[in-house]
Write an enzyme that holds these catalytic residues in place. Structure first.
Site, PDB file in Angstrom:
ATOM      1  N   SER A  12       0.799  -1.229   0.000  1.00 54.87           N
ATOM      2  CA  SER A  12       0.000   0.000   0.000  1.00 54.87           C
ATOM      3  C   SER A  12       0.828   1.275   0.000  1.00 54.87           C
ATOM      4  O   SER A  12       0.329   2.341  -0.364  1.00 54.87           O
ATOM      5  CB  SER A  12      -0.953   0.011   1.204  1.00 54.87           C
ATOM      6  OG  SER A  12      -0.237   0.040   2.419  1.00 54.87           O
ATOM      7  N   VAL A  62      -0.727 -11.240   7.168  1.00 55.11           N
ATOM      8  CA  VAL A  62       0.011 -12.385   6.637  1.00 55.11           C
ATOM      9  C   VAL A  62       0.536 -13.294   7.738  1.00 55.11           C
ATOM     10  O   VAL A  62       0.903 -14.449   7.475  1.00 55.11           O
ATOM     11  CB  VAL A  62       1.177 -11.933   5.720  1.00 55.11           C
ATOM     12  CG1 VAL A  62       0.644 -11.239   4.481  1.00 55.11           C
ATOM     13  CG2 VAL A  62       2.167 -11.056   6.472  1.00 55.11           C
ATOM     14  N   TYR A 153      14.228  -7.427  14.122  1.00 55.20           N
ATOM     15  CA  TYR A 153      14.154  -7.141  12.683  1.00 55.20           C
ATOM     16  C   TYR A 153      15.282  -7.843  11.919  1.00 55.20           C
ATOM     17  O   TYR A 153      15.039  -8.496  10.897  1.00 55.20           O
ATOM     18  CB  TYR A 153      14.223  -5.631  12.472  1.00 55.20           C
ATOM     19  CG  TYR A 153      14.068  -5.196  11.032  1.00 55.20           C
ATOM     20  CD1 TYR A 153      12.815  -5.114  10.448  1.00 55.20           C
ATOM     21  CD2 TYR A 153      15.175  -4.827  10.272  1.00 55.20           C
ATOM     22  CE1 TYR A 153      12.663  -4.698   9.132  1.00 55.20           C
ATOM     23  CE2 TYR A 153      15.036  -4.404   8.952  1.00 55.20           C
ATOM     24  CZ  TYR A 153      13.777  -4.340   8.397  1.00 55.20           C
ATOM     25  OH  TYR A 153      13.627  -3.932   7.103  1.00 55.20           O
TER      26      TYR A 153
END
Length: 245
Positions: A12, A62, A153
């Site tokens: 997006s 997801v 991360y």
């Protein structure tokens, strides 16, 4: 790539939007998955349609395997057989490891790594049946070199590299390519919010001396997803201005 159907997670805004638009410009019809910003997703759909693409936006977490499978079924029902999967969805919850909660560590891995696995698992039977398909996973140089404050991360992105190489070996004989792109210091919403000192520190680590554009990443993804890269699999292509050599 004209007429191919591409599915881009996290499509997006930012890098995901640039990837989706680039694939549309190359002739793909494009579906994007987004987590929660419907307005941004609608803006991306408009850009895709301006590029001549049939476009579709689906809200999907997801990290939920059943939701990922349902999204894949919806894309195939509305647009047709998926040929390209780009796993770009990702979140950050930065903090030093000694202060990082288990919840923050797990949440980042659930979206960035497990989410990519869910999407791959949902698409692979379709790709194998057709003996064709391209998967491009968006990892990061943080997953290759580490980065203070990003234990979660960097771990998720390093895991994506291992996932890329493993799936590439599993499906190479079926005509499916699986590669990864590792962006470095790229102009995004996150960098836009950095103060000048942090921005200059980041730039100092880039030999080319400039911040990358989302389109730089999109160009690499488009190549790896195309027939021009049909003999490339298990590759990690850095787009980082020399940040990690």
């Amino acid at each position: 790539m004209k007429g191919k159907i591409a599915l881009v997670t996290g499509g997006s805004r930012g890098i995901g939007r640039a990837i989706a638009v680039k694939l549309a410009q190359e002739g793909c019809d494009v579906a994007i998955l987004y987590a929660g910003r419907k307005e941004a997703a609608d803006e991306t759909v408009a850009l895709l349609e301006q590029a001549g693409s049939r476009a579709l936006a689906i809200q999907c977490n997801v990290a939920d395997g059943a939701a990922a499978e349902a999204a894949v079924r919806e894309v195939e029902a509305q647009l047709g057989p998926i040929a390209v999967l780009v796993n770009n969805a990702g979140i950050v919850r930065d903090g030093l490891a000694m202060r990082m909660s288990s919840e923050d560590f797990r949440a980042v891995l659930d979206v960035n790594l497990t989410g990519a696995f869910h999407m791959i698992r949902a698409c692979l039977p379709l790709f194998i049946r057709r003996r064709a398909g391209s998967i491009v996973n968006i990892t990061s140089v943080s997953g290759m070199m580490g980065n203070p404050g990003q234990a979660n991360y960097a771990s998720s992105k390093a895991g994506l590299i291992g996932l890329t190489k493993t799936i590439a070996r599993e499906v190479a004989s079926r005509g499916i390519t699986v590669n990864a792109v590792a962006p470095g210091f790229i102009e995004t919403d996150m960098t836009a919010g950095m103060n000048e000192a942090a921005l200059q520190k980041g730039l100092a680590a880039v030999p080319m001396g400039r911040i990358g554009k989302p389109e730089d990443v999109a160009n690499a993804v488009s190549f790896l997803a195309s027939d021009a890269a049909s003999y490339i699999t298990g590759c990690v292509l850095k787009v980082d201005g020399g940040m990690y050599i």
